[in-house]
Write an enzyme that holds these catalytic residues in place. Structure first.
Site, PDB file in Angstrom:
ATOM      1  CG  ASP A  40      21.207  63.890  67.278  1.00 58.79           C
ATOM      2  OD1 ASP A  40      22.311  63.895  66.716  1.00 58.79           O
ATOM      3  OD2 ASP A  40      20.227  63.233  66.873  1.00 58.79           O
ATOM      4  CE  LYS A  62      21.760  64.756  61.013  1.00 54.63           C
ATOM      5  NZ  LYS A  62      20.679  63.928  61.486  1.00 54.63           N
ATOM      6  CG  MET A 173      11.016  68.375  63.665  1.00 54.76           C
ATOM      7  SD  MET A 173      11.915  67.352  62.492  1.00 54.76           S
ATOM      8  CE  MET A 173      10.759  66.022  62.241  1.00 54.76           C
TER       9      MET A 173
HETATM   10  N1  SAH Z   1      13.170  61.278  67.926  1.00 51.41           N
HETATM   11  C1  SAH Z   1      12.513  62.377  68.612  1.00 51.41           C
HETATM   12  C2  SAH Z   1      11.908  63.374  67.639  1.00 51.41           C
HETATM   13  C3  SAH Z   1      12.935  64.050  66.744  1.00 51.41           C
HETATM   14  S1  SAH Z   1      12.238  65.340  65.783  1.00 51.41           S
HETATM   15  C4  SAH Z   1      11.451  61.810  69.561  1.00 51.41           C
HETATM   16  O1  SAH Z   1      11.096  60.630  69.482  1.00 51.41           O
HETATM   17  O2  SAH Z   1      10.997  62.562  70.439  1.00 51.41           O
HETATM   18  C5  SAH Z   1      12.476  66.738  66.832  1.00 51.41           C
HETATM   19  C6  SAH Z   1      11.144  67.242  67.350  1.00 51.41           C
HETATM   20  O3  SAH Z   1      10.731  66.486  68.478  1.00 51.41           O
HETATM   21  C7  SAH Z   1      11.154  68.668  67.831  1.00 51.41           C
HETATM   22  O4  SAH Z   1      11.018  69.582  66.756  1.00 51.41           O
HETATM   23  C8  SAH Z   1       9.922  68.687  68.717  1.00 51.41           C
HETATM   24  O5  SAH Z   1       8.753  68.713  67.937  1.00 51.41           O
HETATM   25  C9  SAH Z   1       9.998  67.297  69.355  1.00 51.41           C
HETATM   26  N2  SAH Z   1      10.663  67.301  70.679  1.00 51.41           N
HETATM   27  C10 SAH Z   1      11.748  66.598  71.033  1.00 51.41           C
HETATM   28  N3  SAH Z   1      12.043  66.771  72.329  1.00 51.41           N
HETATM   29  C11 SAH Z   1      11.108  67.606  72.823  1.00 51.41           C
HETATM   30  C12 SAH Z   1      10.848  68.167  74.113  1.00 51.41           C
HETATM   31  N4  SAH Z   1      11.630  67.910  75.165  1.00 51.41           N
HETATM   32  N5  SAH Z   1       9.787  68.976  74.252  1.00 51.41           N
HETATM   33  C13 SAH Z   1       8.979  69.253  73.215  1.00 51.41           C
HETATM   34  N6  SAH Z   1       9.177  68.765  71.975  1.00 51.41           N
HETATM   35  C14 SAH Z   1      10.219  67.940  71.782  1.00 51.41           C
END
Ligand code: SAH
Length: 252
Positions: A40, A62, A173
Site C-alpha cells: 500500500d 488506492k 484519516m
Molecule cells: N492500518 C493503519 C491505518 C490505516 S488508515 C494502522 O493501523 O496504522 C490510514 C491512516 O492511518 C492515515 O490517514 C493516518 O491517520 C494514519 N497513519 C498511518 N500511518 C501513519 C504515520 N506514519 N503517521 C501518522 N499517521 C499515520
C-alpha cells in the site's frame, strides 16, 4: 514453486507506522523469504528493501475515487499468485485490521481455499501519539480511548455525540475533515478548549507534532498534512512532562 519450496500462501502483514525497526520479527522473516509483495501507499521504501531480492513488488495503493476497482485488482492478484504456488505478502501500513480492509482480503482468500495467515503490526493509532509523548491512557486523566475513522462523507456523518464521553479520541484519516470533526465534537459537548494534537508522518524524518485545541481546529486555524493521527483529550497535556515542548508546533 516458491522460495520456500512449499505450496502457495498469503501472509497478511502489518508494516507498522513506517520505521523498519518497528516491524515484527515475524514480518521481517516472512518478507525475506517471499515471492510477491502487494503493498500500500503508506509502506516505506526501507521496509520494501527487506523483501527477498527476487521478489516481485507490486504497488496496489488506492487513491480516492478508484477504491472499488483497485480492491478488485488486489483480490485478483492475491488469488492468482497464491494459486501459482507463490508466497504472497500482502503488506499494509500499521496493523492490517485497523481500517485496512485486511479482513475482507482474509475472507476472500478463505472463500477461495487459499491458505492465509495474519501477522499483526504496530498500529499508528497507538504508536504515533505514543512516540510524540501522548499516552492514550493515563491514571486519573484517561481510562478509555476510541479509534475512529474521520473519513466521513458529507451528509453521511458519523454520530460524533456517541464518542463525546470517551476520554481520548484517536481519529485516523481525519485531516481533511478536521474542522468539521472538531466542531461536531464541540457540538456534542466536548469543551472547546480541550487539547488536541496532530502527529504527522510518525517515525519518519519529517515527523511533525501540532499541539492545539478543538476550537482552533474548528475555526480552520490549524494546518495539518496527511498522513496524520488526530488525537483529542487531556492526555495531550501529558506530553509536556515527557518531551521537550519546543519539538512541537503550538497553535492556540
Ligand atoms: N492500518 C493503519 C491505518 C490505516 S488508515 C494502522 O493501523 O496504522 C490510514 C491512516 O492511518 C492515515 O490517514 C493516518 O491517520 C494514519 N497513519 C498511518 N500511518 C501513519 C504515520 N506514519 N503517521 C501518522 N499517521 C499515520
Amino acid at each position: 514453486m516458491n522460495q520456500q519450496g512449499s505450496r502457495g500462501k498469503v501472509f497478511l502483514i502489518g508494516a507498522g507506522p513506517g520505521d523498519p525497526d518497528l516491524l515484527t520479527v515475524k514480518a521481517a522473516r516472512v518478507l525475506a523469504g517471499c515471492d510477491v509483495v502487494l503493498y500500500d501507499r503508506l509502506v516505506s521504501a526501507e521496509i520494501l528493501r527487506l523483501a527477498h531480492p527476487d521478489a516481485e513488488l507490486i504497488y496496489v495503493g488506492k487513491h480516492e475515487g478508484e477504491q472499488q476497482r483497485v480492491q478488485r485488482r488486489i483480490f485478483d492478484l492475491l488469488l492468482q499468485h497464491a494459486r501459482a504456488g507463490k508466497i504472497v505478502v500482502r503488506l499494509k501500513g500499521g496493523d492490517p485490521l485497523v481500517f485496512g480492509r485486511g479482513a475482507e482480503e482474509w475472507a476472500v482468500a478463505r472463500e477461495n481455499g487459499i491458505d492465509i495467515e495474519l501477522v499483526p503490526g504496530v498500529t499508528s493509532a497507538i504508536s504515533a501519539p505514543g512516540l510524540a509523548g501522548i499516552p492514550l491512557t493515563y491514571r486519573e486523566i484517561s481510562q478509555s480511548f476510541a479509534v475512529i475513522t474521520g473519513h466521513c462523507k458529507e451528509g453521511l456523518a458519523q454520530n460524533w455525540a456517541d464518542y463525546a464521553h470517551i476520554d481520548t479520541l484517536v481519529i485516523l484519516m481525519g485531516v481533511k475533515n478536521r474542522a468539521y470533526i472538531a466542531q461536531a465534537l464541540i457540538d456534542a459537548g466536548r469543551a472547546s478548549d480541550e487539547p488536541a494534537a496532530f502527529v504527522e508522518r510518525a517515525t519518519s524524518e519529517k515527523q511533525r507534532v501540532v499541539i492545539t485545541t478543538l476550537r482552533e481546529i474548528a475555526n480552520g486555524r490549524v494546518a495539518a498534512e496527511n498522513p496524520a493521527v488526530f488525537v483529542v483529550g487531556h492526555v495531550v497535556r501529558v506530553r509536556e512532562r515527557l518531551v521537550e515542548a519546543m519539538e512541537a508546533v503550538e497553535v492556540f
